[in-house]
Design an enzyme around this catalytic site. Structure first.
Site, PDB file in Angstrom:
ATOM      1  N   HIS A   1      44.777  14.408  23.218  1.00  0.00           N
ATOM      2  CA  HIS A   1      43.687  13.795  22.459  1.00  0.00           C
ATOM      3  C   HIS A   1      44.157  13.278  21.096  1.00  0.00           C
ATOM      4  O   HIS A   1      43.465  12.484  20.470  1.00  0.00           O
ATOM      5  CB  HIS A   1      42.512  14.756  22.309  1.00  0.00           C
ATOM      6  CG  HIS A   1      42.716  15.882  21.343  1.00  0.00           C
ATOM      7  ND1 HIS A   1      43.017  17.162  21.749  1.00  0.00           N
ATOM      8  CD2 HIS A   1      42.649  15.928  19.995  1.00  0.00           C
ATOM      9  CE1 HIS A   1      43.116  17.946  20.689  1.00  0.00           C
ATOM     10  NE2 HIS A   1      42.903  17.221  19.613  1.00  0.00           N
TER      11      HIS A   1
ATOM     12  N   ASP B   1      45.633  18.616  28.332  1.00  0.00           N
ATOM     13  CA  ASP B   1      45.522  18.084  26.972  1.00  0.00           C
ATOM     14  C   ASP B   1      46.861  18.151  26.242  1.00  0.00           C
ATOM     15  O   ASP B   1      46.946  18.608  25.100  1.00  0.00           O
ATOM     16  CB  ASP B   1      44.443  18.813  26.170  1.00  0.00           C
ATOM     17  CG  ASP B   1      44.097  18.071  24.878  1.00  0.00           C
ATOM     18  OD1 ASP B   1      44.454  16.886  24.761  1.00  0.00           O
ATOM     19  OD2 ASP B   1      43.487  18.679  23.978  1.00  0.00           O
TER      20      ASP B   1
ATOM     21  N   SER C   1      45.648  20.150  15.537  1.00  0.00           N
ATOM     22  CA  SER C   1      45.857  19.901  16.957  1.00  0.00           C
ATOM     23  C   SER C   1      47.274  19.413  17.220  1.00  0.00           C
ATOM     24  O   SER C   1      47.752  18.483  16.576  1.00  0.00           O
ATOM     25  CB  SER C   1      44.860  18.859  17.467  1.00  0.00           C
ATOM     26  OG  SER C   1      43.552  19.359  17.442  1.00  0.00           O
TER      27      SER C   1
END
Length: 477
Positions: free
Chosen positions: A100, A145, A218
């Site tokens: 992402h 992811d 992230s």
């Protein structure tokens, strides 16, 4: 002095003496504590300082759905600039991050800078010269992811991905990343759970931590007390938008498997054995008279699928996958996911109380697509005059997934945010089959036709919309 007064004075002296003795002991204990705390701090400092050398900041420019519209139906993609983190896992410039973080990227830049680890009198240097690299996207997997990118550099510090791993509930961990673009931010906590499955309908498992993880973290690493990679930080559960001690990281075994697949093939193919599993509860065990009230049971087996061909049945209790004991649904799904592709899966089951071992050959599964925009490559798929992103039907599994009538043309997979150059009434899911009566083969032909038109020219698109053919007419501007 009376006898009574003498007694109470003696008692007071004894109490005071004991109190002072306790204070003395407390003082000695407190004096000893800084040594222990200093050793603990130094150990964490050493681990964090060494790991930070391998952590990078990632800047991405591309197209994405605005956060405020992510829960809405018809979503328009807008030009965005996002910041995330990554960890170097090979000295030749291979970097793992989250899918992402780089999704919809037109350009990926990696920033490497030395970290300031100490501020002291006479040593107040805070300027860290940065090295900025253009990165190439090697591959991604939305299911886990994760994404693999590469920069052209050699001899970089890195965190290895060894075959052996070990981490326990409650042990100290450190999260490193660039929350809100603040590079080399270190937060500390513990492992709150080693195999958490936040979404029941999505069998992906995570390491849960209370180490604060914020936007921009992230893709950064979660490190244990020995400097080993526990996982890749990926998301938080929050009600207020900030860190609430519910952070989740993709476990190192999955990271290692995905890295190997992406580096070798550029993709991680989805596979299936054609069997559906669920957790065994005490009520389920009692109702079906199972020999155990925990573990994993096959609730259904697809006819003609690999599991059926291998002889697996509904109500089989799964006890092992590839020789590894299975005692929960998260373990079962994790073992299947990291199984080496194109090799049979050895599955141990319990059927009517008798142990069996079967060999199951997994097959490719249809791609998992939660949103058509997941299939977009913004560098290739943008039709700028119409303000749409398209996918060629002939080279995509989207037609079969959407049960389209059309077997050629282009599928509208996304809308460009803002006012397009031409006001054409198109929606996500439309298939453009023809332009002014000319059948459309692919997106390149569509670009050529539009490029050859002048302002004021009439354009009629034949469109399949929800299985109905209709026309969309407009003028070139």
């Amino acid at each position: 002095m009376t006898m009574g007064k003498a007694f109470w004075l003696a008692l007071a002296c004894i109490v005071l003496s004991q109190s002072l003795h306790g204070q003395s002991q407390s003082t000695l204990t407190t004096a000893a504590q800084p040594g222990i705390l200093k050793e603990y701090d130094q150990a964490i400092d050493h681990v964090a300082e060494r790991a930070m050398e391998s952590v990078v900041e990632i800047e991405v420019t591309g197209y994405g759905v605005p956060e405020k519209e992510q829960d809405q139906g018809q979503q328009a993609l807008e030009r965005q600039r996002t910041i995330g983190s990554g960890v170097i896992v090979d000295p030749d410039g291979y970097i793992i991050t989250n899918n992402h973080v780089v999704s919809g990227a037109l350009r990926i830049r990696v920033i490497i800078a030395p970290a300031t680890v100490e501020l002291a009198t006479g040593n107040a240097e805070l300027h860290n010269p940065q090295r900025v690299y253009e990165a190439k996207l090697i591959g991604t997997t939305r299911y886990a992811d994760l994404a693999l990118i590469k920069i052209e550099e050699k001899g970089l510090p890195y965190i290895p991905l060894p075959q052996d791993f070990h981490f326990r509930l409650g042990q100290t961990v450190v999260a490193i990343g660039a929350p809100e673009g603040l590079d080399h931010t270190v937060t500390k906590g513990i492992i709150s759970a080693v195999g958490r499955q936040p979404e029941v309908d999505r069998p992906m498992i995570y390491v849960q931590t209370d180490a604060p993880i914020n936007p921009g973290n992230s893709g950064g690493p979660l490190i244990d007390r020995d400097g080993n990679l526990v996982g890749i930080n990926t998301f938080i559960v929050t009600s207020g938008g900030g860190s609430e001690g519910l952070g989740f990281a993709i476990p190192e075994p999955i990271v290692r498997f995905v890295y190997s697949e992406l580096r070798e093939h550029g993709i991680v193919p989805n596979v299936t054995i054609g069997a559906h599993a669920q957790s065994i509860s005490p009520a389920l065990a009692a109702g079906l008279k199972l020999p155990q009230d925990w573990g994993v049971i096959l609730s259904d087996v697809d006819g003609g699928g690999p599991a059926a061909a291998a002889g697996l049945h509904a109500k089989d209790i799964v006890t092992a996958v590839d020789g590894k004991r299975v005692d929960s649904l998260p373990k079962y799904t994790a073992f299947l996911y990291v199984h080496k592709r194109n090799t049979p899966i050895r599955m141990g089951v319990l059927r009517d109380g008798k142990p069996l071992t079967v060999s199951v050959s997994a097959v490719d599964a249809p791609p998992l697509v939660e949103n058509l925009s997941d299939l977009i490559n913004p560098k290739r798929d943008l039709i700028a005059p119409l303000g749409i992103f398209v996918i060629d039907i002939k080279h995509s599994a989207a037609a079969a997934m959407l049960n389209l009538r059309s077997d050629s043309g282009v599928l509208v997979a996304g809308l460009l945010g803002g006012e397009p150059a031409i006001s054409a009434d198109l929606s996500v899911g439309d298939v453009i089959r023809a332009v002014n009566g000319t059948p459309l083969s692919d997106s390149q032909q569509l670009r050529q036709i539009l490029g050859g038109m002048k302002p004021g020219d009439a354009v009629v698109l034949e469109v399949e919309r929800q299985s109905v053919l209709q026309y969309v007419a407009f003028e070139m501007e």
